[in-house]
Design an enzyme around this catalytic site. Structure first.
Site, PDB file in Angstrom:
ATOM      1  CG  HIS A 288       2.795  51.596 -10.200  1.00  0.00           C
ATOM      2  ND1 HIS A 288       4.059  51.466 -10.730  1.00  0.00           N
ATOM      3  CD2 HIS A 288       1.934  51.195 -11.190  1.00  0.00           C
ATOM      4  CE1 HIS A 288       3.977  51.019 -11.978  1.00  0.00           C
ATOM      5  NE2 HIS A 288       2.706  50.847 -12.265  1.00  0.00           N
TER       6      HIS A 288
ATOM      7  CG  HIS B 158       7.563  53.811 -13.343  1.00  0.00           C
ATOM      8  ND1 HIS B 158       8.463  52.780 -13.145  1.00  0.00           N
ATOM      9  CD2 HIS B 158       6.567  53.610 -12.432  1.00  0.00           C
ATOM     10  CE1 HIS B 158       8.033  51.999 -12.174  1.00  0.00           C
ATOM     11  NE2 HIS B 158       6.882  52.477 -11.733  1.00  0.00           N
TER      12      HIS B 158
ATOM     13  CG  HIS C 242       3.994  56.261 -10.252  1.00  0.00           C
ATOM     14  ND1 HIS C 242       4.892  56.710  -9.297  1.00  0.00           N
ATOM     15  CD2 HIS C 242       4.048  54.895 -10.200  1.00  0.00           C
ATOM     16  CE1 HIS C 242       5.468  55.678  -8.721  1.00  0.00           C
ATOM     17  NE2 HIS C 242       4.976  54.561  -9.241  1.00  0.00           N
TER      18      HIS C 242
ATOM     19  CG  ASP D 184       8.669  54.056  -8.586  1.00  0.00           C
ATOM     20  OD1 ASP D 184       9.165  54.661  -7.618  1.00  0.00           O
ATOM     21  OD2 ASP D 184       7.908  53.090  -8.458  1.00  0.00           O
TER      22      ASP D 184
ATOM     23  CG  HIS E  68      11.174  53.057  -4.637  1.00  0.00           C
ATOM     24  ND1 HIS E  68      11.290  52.005  -5.520  1.00  0.00           N
ATOM     25  CD2 HIS E  68       9.844  53.296  -4.529  1.00  0.00           C
ATOM     26  CE1 HIS E  68      10.097  51.631  -5.931  1.00  0.00           C
ATOM     27  NE2 HIS E  68       9.189  52.405  -5.341  1.00  0.00           N
TER      28      HIS E  68
ATOM     29  CG  ASP F  19       4.830  50.986  -4.738  1.00  0.00           C
ATOM     30  OD1 ASP F  19       4.132  51.016  -5.767  1.00  0.00           O
ATOM     31  OD2 ASP F  19       6.060  51.179  -4.758  1.00  0.00           O
ATOM     32  CG  HIS F  20       4.483  55.354  -5.423  1.00  0.00           C
ATOM     33  ND1 HIS F  20       5.533  56.237  -5.281  1.00  0.00           N
ATOM     34  CD2 HIS F  20       5.045  54.174  -5.792  1.00  0.00           C
ATOM     35  CE1 HIS F  20       6.674  55.634  -5.555  1.00  0.00           C
ATOM     36  NE2 HIS F  20       6.399  54.372  -5.875  1.00  0.00           N
TER      37      HIS F  20
END
Length: 305
Positions: free
Chosen positions: A64, A142, A62, A212, A270, A66-67
């Protein structure tokens, strides 16, 4: 080629002294796959994976930060290292657009072909087929469109029973017909029915990655009986309301999912940076389900495949 996964980043949105943001290396069925690409992933690949830059695919769950923040630097380094072999990037459309913007903004002329594959985050999808495995994405719940990944070894239909071959002295053409799902005539009007001569081996669900998500409360046949499961567990149960608000799961909820789906081994990851120790996560999860392991950066798990 050995099959295994290595945890490269096991922290949540904020990295810690010992944990980078989300990233996993999966080596299976001839593929070398990077799953999610948090910042600092290049150093983690160098540190923990032999020939870690020889990736065949990158899967992004996805959009975001942090990914995905490690993606531009990784692609640019691959380019500087003289990569020639094509690389497939499987990600939601918004991530693909962002990556293309980064390439254009920095005016990078890639020396290798970067193939974009749009990830369907609304329904199950076979995103690629390996030599023996199918890699299937599935939707998660999510705060932004998100998907997980399952590696499933293909089953075998109409596998011959060896005793039948000997008992009926079957010839090559008869065996081929039975393997194709047909009945065969043996002579004298006798019919050998396919279900008497063959059997089926169901698919083997080796590995799944649940990125997530809020907890999956209903039973999913697709995710039943997975051997190695990585499930996000950003919070402990004391922050269950915050987990729901931010689209995440607790360690207890991850364990409940594993128990419901007859998971063989559960790996928690995570982790929110607010937690100094992961002992609370393990205590909470093992009260519901075992075996459970807490992931840490650099952990390599060989597959019993």
């Amino acid at each position: 080629m050995a099959n295994f996964f290595t945890a490269l980043g096991t922290s949540a949105a904020i990295p810690t002294k010992n944990r980078s943001c989300s990233a996993y290396y999966l080596q299976i069925d001839g593929d070398r796959v990077l799953i999610d690409c948090g910042e600092g992933v290049q150093r983690q690949l160098v540190k923990y994976v032999q020939n870690g830059f020889r990736l065949t695919k990158i899967f992004i769950s996805h959009a975001h930060a942090d990914h995905i923040l490690g993606l531009p630097g990784l692609l640019f380094s691959l380019n500087l290292n003289g990569r020639k072999k094509a690389l497939e990037l499987i990600a939601p459309e918004s991530v693909l657009d962002w990556v293309q913007f980064q390439i254009n903004y920095f005016q990078i002329e890639l020396k290798f072909k970067l193939d974009f594959t749009t990830l369907n985050t609304e329904e199950e999808q076979v995103v690629w087929r390996g030599i023996n495995y199918d890699f299937i994405s599935f939707p998660l719940d999510h705060t932004t469109p998100c998907a997980g990944l399952l590696a499933q070894k293909r089953g075998v239909k109409h596998k011959m029973r060896k005793s039948v071959i000997a008992d009926y002295k079957l010839n090559v053409d008869q065996i081929k017909a039975l393997k194709a799902g047909l009945d065969v005539e043996l002579g004298g009007g006798k019919i050998l029915f396919n279900n008497e001569a063959t059997f089926s081996k169901p698919p083997k669900k080796l590995f799944a990655y649940i990125s997530d998500t809020r907890p999956i409360l209903q039973f999913s046949q697709l995710l039943a009986d997975v051997h190695y499961l990585i499930h996000e567990s950003t919070f402990c149960k004391d922050l269950a309301e915050r987990a729901d608000l931010t689209g995440h799961s607790t360690a207890q909820q991850a364990a409940m999912f594993a128990k419901l789906h007859r998971t063989k081994e559960l790996f928690l990851g995570h982790f929110s940076s607010r937690y100094i120790s992961q002992s609370m996560f393990l205590e909470e999860a093992t009260a519901v389900y075992n075996p459970v392991r807490s992931l840490y950066d650099g952990l390599k798990v060989p597959f019993d495949s």
